[in-house]
Design an enzyme around this catalytic site. Structure first.
Site, PDB file in Angstrom:
ATOM      1  N   GLU A  96       0.850  -1.513  -0.037  1.00  0.00           N
ATOM      2  CA  GLU A  96       0.024   0.011  -0.058  1.00  0.00           C
ATOM      3  C   GLU A  96       0.821   1.201   0.187  1.00  0.00           C
ATOM      4  O   GLU A  96       2.087   1.189   0.308  1.00  0.00           O
ATOM      5  CB  GLU A  96      -0.821  -0.029   1.208  1.00  0.00           C
ATOM      6  CG  GLU A  96      -1.815  -1.035   1.193  1.00  0.00           C
ATOM      7  CD  GLU A  96      -3.033  -1.280   2.338  1.00  0.00           C
ATOM      8  OE1 GLU A  96      -3.998  -1.573   2.212  1.00  0.00           O
ATOM      9  OE2 GLU A  96      -2.509  -0.757   3.477  1.00  0.00           O
ATOM     10  N   CYS A 109       3.291   8.511   0.856  1.00  0.00           N
ATOM     11  CA  CYS A 109       4.168   7.562   1.936  1.00  0.00           C
ATOM     12  C   CYS A 109       4.247   6.167   1.309  1.00  0.00           C
ATOM     13  O   CYS A 109       3.242   5.692   0.867  1.00  0.00           O
ATOM     14  CB  CYS A 109       3.038   7.596   3.124  1.00  0.00           C
ATOM     15  SG  CYS A 109       3.504   6.427   4.321  1.00  0.00           S
ATOM     16  N   CYS A 116       6.763  -6.510   7.617  1.00  0.00           N
ATOM     17  CA  CYS A 116       7.753  -6.089   8.211  1.00  0.00           C
ATOM     18  C   CYS A 116       8.156  -7.217   9.558  1.00  0.00           C
ATOM     19  O   CYS A 116       7.360  -7.987   9.708  1.00  0.00           O
ATOM     20  CB  CYS A 116       7.350  -5.006   9.163  1.00  0.00           C
ATOM     21  SG  CYS A 116       8.620  -3.795   9.884  1.00  0.00           S
ATOM     22  N   CYS A 120       6.960  -4.262  16.211  1.00  0.00           N
ATOM     23  CA  CYS A 120       6.555  -3.246  17.119  1.00  0.00           C
ATOM     24  C   CYS A 120       5.113  -3.274  17.898  1.00  0.00           C
ATOM     25  O   CYS A 120       4.306  -3.522  16.829  1.00  0.00           O
ATOM     26  CB  CYS A 120       6.645  -1.732  16.422  1.00  0.00           C
ATOM     27  SG  CYS A 120       8.398  -1.195  15.612  1.00  0.00           S
ATOM     28  N   CYS A 123       1.999  -1.690  15.921  1.00  0.00           N
ATOM     29  CA  CYS A 123       1.784  -1.480  14.479  1.00  0.00           C
ATOM     30  C   CYS A 123       1.201  -2.478  13.904  1.00  0.00           C
ATOM     31  O   CYS A 123       1.528  -3.804  14.083  1.00  0.00           O
ATOM     32  CB  CYS A 123       3.090  -1.243  13.902  1.00  0.00           C
ATOM     33  SG  CYS A 123       3.277  -0.946  12.281  1.00  0.00           S
ATOM     34  N   GLY A 168       6.785  -1.706   6.387  1.00  0.00           N
ATOM     35  CA  GLY A 168       8.422  -2.149   6.299  1.00  0.00           C
ATOM     36  C   GLY A 168       9.296  -1.223   7.045  1.00  0.00           C
ATOM     37  O   GLY A 168       9.069  -0.262   7.369  1.00  0.00           O
ATOM     38  N   GLU A 169      10.455  -1.974   7.074  1.00  0.00           N
ATOM     39  CA  GLU A 169      11.629  -1.149   7.621  1.00  0.00           C
ATOM     40  C   GLU A 169      12.539  -0.849   6.470  1.00  0.00           C
ATOM     41  O   GLU A 169      13.398  -1.666   6.046  1.00  0.00           O
ATOM     42  CB  GLU A 169      12.191  -1.882   8.817  1.00  0.00           C
ATOM     43  CG  GLU A 169      13.357  -1.464   9.332  1.00  0.00           C
ATOM     44  CD  GLU A 169      13.376  -0.228   9.609  1.00  0.00           C
ATOM     45  OE1 GLU A 169      12.589   0.595  10.197  1.00  0.00           O
ATOM     46  OE2 GLU A 169      14.389   0.812   9.198  1.00  0.00           O
ATOM     47  N   SER A 200      12.264   6.854   7.184  1.00  0.00           N
ATOM     48  CA  SER A 200      11.697   6.719   8.701  1.00  0.00           C
ATOM     49  C   SER A 200      12.324   5.277   9.191  1.00  0.00           C
ATOM     50  O   SER A 200      12.096   4.266   8.492  1.00  0.00           O
ATOM     51  CB  SER A 200      10.371   6.932   8.677  1.00  0.00           C
ATOM     52  OG  SER A 200       9.844   6.506  10.256  1.00  0.00           O
ATOM     53  N   SER A 222      11.946   6.259  14.779  1.00  0.00           N
ATOM     54  CA  SER A 222      10.925   6.093  15.689  1.00  0.00           C
ATOM     55  C   SER A 222      11.043   5.853  17.060  1.00  0.00           C
ATOM     56  O   SER A 222      11.623   4.457  17.389  1.00  0.00           O
ATOM     57  CB  SER A 222      10.174   4.811  15.038  1.00  0.00           C
ATOM     58  OG  SER A 222       9.593   5.160  13.720  1.00  0.00           O
ATOM     59  N   LEU A 223      11.284   6.749  17.913  1.00  0.00           N
ATOM     60  CA  LEU A 223      11.711   6.648  19.261  1.00  0.00           C
ATOM     61  C   LEU A 223      10.595   6.210  20.377  1.00  0.00           C
ATOM     62  O   LEU A 223      10.883   5.154  20.767  1.00  0.00           O
ATOM     63  CB  LEU A 223      12.282   8.020  19.573  1.00  0.00           C
ATOM     64  CG  LEU A 223      13.050   8.148  20.959  1.00  0.00           C
ATOM     65  CD1 LEU A 223      14.336   7.184  20.890  1.00  0.00           C
ATOM     66  CD2 LEU A 223      13.583   9.441  21.427  1.00  0.00           C
ATOM     67  N   HIS A 224       9.529   6.515  20.291  1.00  0.00           N
ATOM     68  CA  HIS A 224       8.429   6.346  21.066  1.00  0.00           C
ATOM     69  C   HIS A 224       8.518   6.056  22.448  1.00  0.00           C
ATOM     70  O   HIS A 224       7.538   5.812  23.130  1.00  0.00           O
ATOM     71  CB  HIS A 224       7.916   4.876  20.294  1.00  0.00           C
ATOM     72  CG  HIS A 224       7.692   4.957  18.866  1.00  0.00           C
ATOM     73  ND1 HIS A 224       6.739   6.147  18.464  1.00  0.00           N
ATOM     74  CD2 HIS A 224       7.770   4.269  18.058  1.00  0.00           C
ATOM     75  CE1 HIS A 224       6.731   5.736  17.096  1.00  0.00           C
ATOM     76  NE2 HIS A 224       7.335   4.873  16.667  1.00  0.00           N
ATOM     77  N   ASN A 299      -2.937   5.257  16.180  1.00  0.00           N
ATOM     78  CA  ASN A 299      -4.112   4.973  15.090  1.00  0.00           C
ATOM     79  C   ASN A 299      -4.751   3.592  15.432  1.00  0.00           C
ATOM     80  O   ASN A 299      -3.655   2.841  15.354  1.00  0.00           O
ATOM     81  CB  ASN A 299      -3.752   5.339  13.687  1.00  0.00           C
ATOM     82  CG  ASN A 299      -3.433   6.646  13.436  1.00  0.00           C
ATOM     83  OD1 ASN A 299      -4.149   7.462  13.423  1.00  0.00           O
ATOM     84  ND2 ASN A 299      -2.106   6.632  12.773  1.00  0.00           N
ATOM     85  N   CYS A 342      -0.873   6.337   9.733  1.00  0.00           N
ATOM     86  CA  CYS A 342       0.565   5.592  10.326  1.00  0.00           C
ATOM     87  C   CYS A 342       0.103   4.441  10.905  1.00  0.00           C
ATOM     88  O   CYS A 342      -0.588   4.202  11.952  1.00  0.00           O
ATOM     89  CB  CYS A 342       1.048   6.651  11.328  1.00  0.00           C
ATOM     90  SG  CYS A 342       1.666   8.004  10.711  1.00  0.00           S
TER      91      CYS A 342
END
Ligand code: SAH
Length: 372
Positions: A96, A109, A116, A120, A123, A168-169, A200, A222-224, A299, A342
């Site tokens: 996508e 995006c 992935c 995480c 996600c 994905g990463e 990212s 992506s710290l989070h 989200n 996201c």
């Protein structure tokens, strides 16, 4: 020669195309011509590339092709966001990409993997498991398809910004992603400025170091979480590359560039990472780094175990970190109604990591469903 034996020229950046043309006895400048036809004019039929000789066009159609994923579906959100489902492998497998139109820019995006591997905990992509890396062609095709759709609709500019924040990463598919990034920034293709292309990452430290040697596009991390104990729960790759190593790599990435800033992403999870104490710890942690902080309201998706922080909590968090001199913005959710925000991108594919099965069992346990 069947199409499967032909070389897909969409996989080649300028350097790759120059080698290709040399191999068939042509001058390197053919690479620029071909890129302009394909990426700038949207022409993929060799027969129409009239600044090349007829013989060359015939050689190209015998040995090469320009092959795209097939558009499976397009959905439009009430807020103008659009999501494309693109079939790959000539099967139902699909990735996508999401178009986010704003007043001053039009952002795409883009996905880098079919699924992935990072898992995480908040996600949706990770929950689906992993199938494979995308090729350079499949990555740049997302930009090609959407950019030219917009031009065909009569828009003047098409895509102005790209964020590698889809499925994905990106840094675990390094070479293919960098090949596509080259084309995004190439004057003979999309000519996007490096500031307008953002990769990212969840924090693949050795790849950030490698990236520093080959490109200077924008980096988002992506710290989070503001400490290792919490980050390990949310972003499991932190066990391999803890925060101190990650931040060192970030500092090195912007070292020597006056105006460069790292963007830190921080998903707001209710009762998990959103307290004032977390904000204080975070401000201390990233305070000395030239950076921006993007707060992403969580989200939701079916069976998610988290909830989004309340607006007042997010505002308080943002105000505190801002008061410490860190530019902090709350990212507006876009395209939620079509599952385009996201972390909501799931595409369509068969998991090869068996993770989705494991996660299904975990989810059933969480929801109290007994598993026979
Ligand atoms: N693998 C890359 C790109 C992932 S998606 C990375 O980790 O950076 C881009 C951003 O969306 C990441 O910051 C990711 O952590 C965040 N994200 C993932 N799931 C989310 C969700 N459900 N709600 C809000 N943000 C999410």
């Amino acid at each position: 020669m069947s199409d499967t034996q032909k070389i897909n020229l969409l996989n080649l950046n300028r350097a790759g195309l120059e080698s290709f043309f040399s191999e068939i006895g042509e001058k390197p400048f053919r690479a620029k011509q071909l890129m302009q036809w394909v990426h700038q004019r949207g022409m993929i039929d060799f027969a129409h590339m009239t600044d090349m000789s007829k013989a060359l066009r015939e050689t190209l159609s015998l040995n090469a092709c320009i092959e795209f994923p097939r558009i499976g579906a397009m959905q439009k959100s009430a807020d103008g966001t659009r999501k494309w489902l693109l079939n790959v492998d000539g099967t139902e497998n699909a990735i996508e990409c999401v178009l986010i139109p704003e007043k001053s820019r039009t952002t795409l995006c883009i996905s880098s993997q079919l699924g992935c591997t990072l898992n995480c905990s908040f996600c949706a992509t990770g929950k689906q498991g992993f199938n494979r890396n995308l090729s350079t062609a499949e990555i740049i095709a997302q930009l090609h398809l959407v950019h030219h759709s917009l031009l065909n609709e009569g828009q003047e500019q098409g895509i102005t910004n790209v964020v590698m924040m889809g499925m994905g990463e990106p840094l675990l598919n390094f070479d293919a992603v960098m090949g596509a990034v080259d084309m995004m920034c190439d004057d003979y293709a999309y000519a996007l400025s490096k500031r307008r292309v953002t990769i990212s990452t969840a924090g693949v430290v050795p790849a950030i170091k490698k990236m520093n040697q080959v490109t200077d596009v924008s980096l988002a991390v992506s710290l989070h979480a503001p400490n290792d104990a919490l980050r390990e729960q949310l972003v499991p790759i932190n066990r391999k590359y803890p925060i101190s190593e990650l931040l060192d790599a970030c500092r090195a990435y912007i070292d020597g560039y006056k105006s460069r800033k790292i963007t830190f992403e921080y998903v707001m999870l209710k009762g998990i990472n959103d307290s004032l104490a977390h904000a204080q710890e975070l401000a201390k942690l990233i305070g000395g780094i030239p950076c921006k902080l993007n707060l992403i309201p969580f989200n939701p998706y079916p069976h998610a175990i988290y909830r989004c922080s309340d607006k007042t909590t997010i505002d308080r968090f943002r105000e505190y970190v801002s008061s410490k001199g860190i530019i902090t913005v709350t990212r507006r959710a876009r395209g939620e109604d079509i599952g385009a925000a996201c972390g909501q991108l799931v595409g369509q594919f068969k998991d090869r990591s068996r993770r989705s099965q494991k996660i299904k069992i975990e989810l059933e346990q969480i929801r109290g469903v007994s598993h026979a």
